[in-house]
Scaffold this motif. Sequence first.
Motif, short mmCIF file in Angstrom:
data_model
loop_
_atom_site.label_atom_id
_atom_site.label_comp_id
_atom_site.label_asym_id
_atom_site.label_seq_id
_atom_site.Cartn_x
_atom_site.Cartn_y
_atom_site.Cartn_z
N GLU A 64 0.84 -1.20 0.00
CA GLU A 64 0.00 0.00 0.00
C GLU A 64 0.87 1.25 0.00
O GLU A 64 0.54 2.25 -0.65
N LEU A 77 -4.57 -0.48 -5.94
CA LEU A 77 -5.88 -0.36 -5.30
C LEU A 77 -6.75 0.57 -6.13
O LEU A 77 -6.25 1.55 -6.69
N ARG A 84 -11.79 -0.03 -2.60
CA ARG A 84 -10.50 -0.13 -1.90
C ARG A 84 -10.65 -0.99 -0.64
O ARG A 84 -9.79 -1.82 -0.34
#
Length: 216
Positions: A64, A77, A84
């Motif tokens: 991330e 994402l 998400r």
Amino acid sequence: MTGLSPFAGRIIWALKLKGVEFESVEEDLTNKSDLLLQSNPVHQKIPVLIHNGKPVSESLVIMEYIDEVWNQTCPLLPADPHQRALTRFWAKFVDEKAFASMWSALQMRGKEGGEAALEEAHENLRILEKELEGKKFFGGESIGLVDVTFGSFAKLLDVLDEVMGSDKKMIDEDKFPLMGKWKEQLSELAVVKSCLPPADKLAAAVQARRNESAAA
């Protein structure tokens, strides 16, 4: 990082998908370096990403971070907040349920409880199979966070099936046709091809690791 770890492998996939230049450092987990211990003092595990002198640990967190920092290409994402959240849910499911159950089934092969462990793994794979309905990848038409999270382990499974010996494949294409197609499409991606060591070398490394464990 260590070459056989699917957790380290997924970080390499993510960086290459983003076109980020990086240096990969192999780590001897039997003799952990000061750099690893200083970078991840809590868990003392790989992978660790060091960016601008600052360490980030835990593979899902690292991915991330990569997606947020290098956000101009190949988003891992989706932009929509709900999508998400769903993506994070499935990535966590892969790690905490699917991966854990498949690894347990591999370890239990030929032992008491092995069939039950395999069935638990297959039940989690059936859930993931359903999630692939109508999609090319878990991320839709392009590879996303869940594909990278699961893909780095799924590709290793073929080698583990061969080395550990079984007439029952973990991801049987007859039982999981969508998963089989997904693996095939994943393998066609240039980035994925560049991340995978030759199957014979990977098999040799896995067998060596097994021999070391048996000797210990």
